[in-house]
Motif scaffolding. Structure first.
Motif, mmCIF file in Angstrom:
data_model
loop_
_atom_site.group_PDB
_atom_site.id
_atom_site.type_symbol
_atom_site.label_atom_id
_atom_site.label_comp_id
_atom_site.label_asym_id
_atom_site.label_seq_id
_atom_site.Cartn_x
_atom_site.Cartn_y
_atom_site.Cartn_z
ATOM 1 N N MET A 42 0.841 -1.211 -0.209
ATOM 2 C CA MET A 42 0.163 -0.197 0.146
ATOM 3 C C MET A 42 0.824 1.490 0.291
ATOM 4 S SD MET A 42 -3.122 -1.038 2.496
ATOM 5 C CE MET A 42 -4.080 0.240 2.109
ATOM 6 N N PHE A 43 1.888 1.318 1.011
ATOM 7 C CA PHE A 43 2.840 2.356 0.840
ATOM 8 C C PHE A 43 3.598 2.671 -0.684
ATOM 9 C CE2 PHE A 43 3.063 2.215 5.607
ATOM 10 C CZ PHE A 43 2.533 3.569 5.978
ATOM 11 N N ALA A 44 3.960 1.535 -1.446
ATOM 12 C CA ALA A 44 4.444 1.588 -2.551
ATOM 13 C C ALA A 44 3.640 2.175 -3.548
ATOM 14 C CB ALA A 44 5.081 0.078 -2.939
ATOM 15 N N VAL A 45 2.311 1.573 -3.400
ATOM 16 C CA VAL A 45 1.238 2.242 -4.553
ATOM 17 C C VAL A 45 1.009 3.694 -4.034
ATOM 18 C CG1 VAL A 45 -1.299 1.988 -4.930
ATOM 19 C CG2 VAL A 45 0.117 -0.173 -4.904
ATOM 20 N N LEU A 46 0.977 4.115 -2.879
ATOM 21 C CA LEU A 46 0.836 5.690 -2.639
ATOM 22 C C LEU A 46 1.991 6.090 -3.095
ATOM 23 C CD1 LEU A 46 -0.915 7.527 -1.085
ATOM 24 C CD2 LEU A 46 0.494 7.173 1.014
ATOM 25 N N ALA A 47 3.144 5.808 -2.986
ATOM 26 C CA ALA A 47 4.451 6.484 -3.341
ATOM 27 C C ALA A 47 4.451 6.377 -4.755
ATOM 28 C CB ALA A 47 5.640 5.693 -2.962
ATOM 29 N N VAL A 48 3.998 5.576 -5.663
ATOM 30 C CA VAL A 48 4.042 5.591 -7.174
ATOM 31 C C VAL A 48 3.078 6.493 -7.499
ATOM 32 C CG1 VAL A 48 3.263 4.253 -9.117
ATOM 33 C CG2 VAL A 48 4.924 3.364 -7.344
ATOM 34 N N ALA A 49 1.626 6.515 -6.765
ATOM 35 C CA ALA A 49 0.855 7.482 -7.270
ATOM 36 C C ALA A 49 1.223 8.809 -7.249
ATOM 37 C CB ALA A 49 -0.551 7.200 -6.426
ATOM 38 N N LEU A 50 1.933 9.444 -5.904
ATOM 39 C CA LEU A 50 2.350 10.627 -5.595
ATOM 40 C C LEU A 50 3.493 10.876 -6.686
ATOM 41 C CD1 LEU A 50 2.545 10.504 -1.803
ATOM 42 C CD2 LEU A 50 0.798 11.701 -3.230
ATOM 43 N N VAL A 51 4.441 10.131 -6.819
ATOM 44 C CA VAL A 51 5.557 10.378 -7.791
ATOM 45 C C VAL A 51 4.856 10.537 -9.517
ATOM 46 C CG1 VAL A 51 7.487 9.533 -8.983
ATOM 47 C CG2 VAL A 51 7.302 9.391 -6.676
ATOM 48 N N THR A 52 3.755 9.932 -9.693
ATOM 49 C CA THR A 52 3.003 9.891 -10.765
ATOM 50 C C THR A 52 2.533 11.172 -10.992
ATOM 51 O OG1 THR A 52 3.002 7.614 -11.193
ATOM 52 C CG2 THR A 52 1.624 8.744 -12.430
ATOM 53 N N GLN A 53 1.884 11.440 -10.150
ATOM 54 C CA GLN A 53 1.049 12.873 -10.013
ATOM 55 C C GLN A 53 2.141 13.967 -10.249
ATOM 56 O OE1 GLN A 53 -1.860 13.377 -7.043
ATOM 57 N NE2 GLN A 53 -2.338 15.445 -7.839
ATOM 58 N N TRP A 54 3.077 14.278 -9.282
ATOM 59 C CA TRP A 54 4.123 15.038 -9.665
ATOM 60 C C TRP A 54 4.649 15.263 -10.978
ATOM 61 C CZ3 TRP A 54 9.462 14.457 -10.339
ATOM 62 C CH2 TRP A 54 10.278 15.651 -10.043
ATOM 63 N N ILE A 55 4.974 14.108 -11.447
ATOM 64 C CA ILE A 55 5.599 13.970 -13.059
ATOM 65 C C ILE A 55 4.575 14.460 -13.813
ATOM 66 C CG2 ILE A 55 6.279 12.631 -14.690
ATOM 67 C CD1 ILE A 55 7.740 10.817 -12.814
ATOM 68 N N ALA A 56 3.286 14.074 -13.759
ATOM 69 C CA ALA A 56 2.385 14.721 -14.691
ATOM 70 C C ALA A 56 2.004 15.981 -14.448
ATOM 71 C CB ALA A 56 0.877 13.743 -14.389
ATOM 72 N N GLN A 57 2.050 16.651 -13.331
ATOM 73 C CA GLN A 57 1.778 17.861 -13.187
ATOM 74 C C GLN A 57 2.716 18.662 -13.790
ATOM 75 O OE1 GLN A 57 1.452 18.575 -9.119
ATOM 76 N NE2 GLN A 57 -0.895 18.315 -8.935
ATOM 77 N N ARG A 58 3.995 18.381 -13.502
ATOM 78 C CA ARG A 58 5.422 19.069 -14.386
ATOM 79 C C ARG A 58 4.967 18.971 -15.718
ATOM 80 N NH1 ARG A 58 11.555 17.966 -12.506
ATOM 81 N NH2 ARG A 58 12.391 19.524 -13.860
ATOM 82 N N ILE A 59 4.744 17.919 -16.336
ATOM 83 C CA ILE A 59 4.675 17.791 -17.952
ATOM 84 C C ILE A 59 3.239 18.615 -18.277
ATOM 85 C CG2 ILE A 59 4.199 16.238 -19.767
ATOM 86 C CD1 ILE A 59 5.832 13.997 -18.174
ATOM 87 N N SER A 60 2.465 18.477 -17.413
ATOM 88 C CA SER A 60 1.135 19.291 -17.911
ATOM 89 C C SER A 60 1.275 20.802 -17.701
ATOM 90 C CB SER A 60 -0.090 18.963 -16.851
ATOM 91 O OG SER A 60 -0.383 17.481 -17.071
#
Length: 186
Positions: A42-60
């Motif tokens: 669950m922590f890994a999924v949460l960490a991946v979701a946060l990193v994915t959102q950060w990358i997506a926001q940066r690209i967006s």
């Protein structure tokens, strides 16, 4: 727990092994085997979701800036875009948009210059046409005057005036012809 035992070939009877285990120990063993991977997962999924959102926001964010710049470009404002810091595909795309903006700016300047030349050529052709008409009318008036006044028939001034008017008409005709040739090549 019950586990079916398999007998070797040839023996027909099969057996069942019953394992008796205290419930509290079974639940504790199950929790110790199941809960740590579940929590880590669950922590890994949460960490991946946060990193994915950060990358997506940066690209967006970079793509939104690029989209705004392209809309300005489409509106006729040919200023270069600010390039992103990171050397990635978005930066490459921004460089391509800047090259397009430069070319469009050059093309717009060329079109303006061409239109100015066309306008001047049209004005010149209209003026030359009017001057040729006036020179022709003047030459006709001199010819009529020469016919009506026989006294001046041998006067050199009328001959000079006629030749100058004829020269003016031919030069204006050449200018008009040049304007026609240029208008087909522009």
């Amino acid at each position: 727990s019950a586990v079916e035992l398999k007998r070797p070939l040839g023996e027909s009877a099969s057996g069942v092994l019953h394992v008796l285990f205290p419930r509290e120990q079974y639940d504790a063993a199950w929790r110790s085997a199941f809960l740590p991977p579940l929590v880590i997962g669950m922590f890994a999924v949460l960490a991946v979701a946060l990193v994915t959102q950060w990358i997506a926001q940066r690209i967006s964010r970079n793509l939104a800036r690029l989209g705004t710049g392209v809309q300005r470009l489409a509106g006729g404002e040919f200023k270069p875009l600010e390039l992103p810091e990171r050397d990635d595909e978005v930066r490459d795309l921004a460089i391509a948009v800047n090259q397009t903006a430069t070319r469009l700016s050059e093309y717009e300047q060329h079109v303006r210059q061409t239109e100015q030349v066309r306008t001047v050529a049209m004005l010149g052709a209209g003026l030359a046409h009017e001057m040729r008409n006036a020179a022709t009318g003047c030459r006709l008036a001199v010819d009529l005057h020469a016919e009506n006044c026989e006294i001046l028939a041998n006067d050199d001034s009328l001959t000079v005036a006629k030749s100058q008017l004829q020269l003016m008409e031919s030069r204006l005709q050449s200018f008009l012809q040049l304007g026609r040739e240029d208008s087909t090549t522009i």
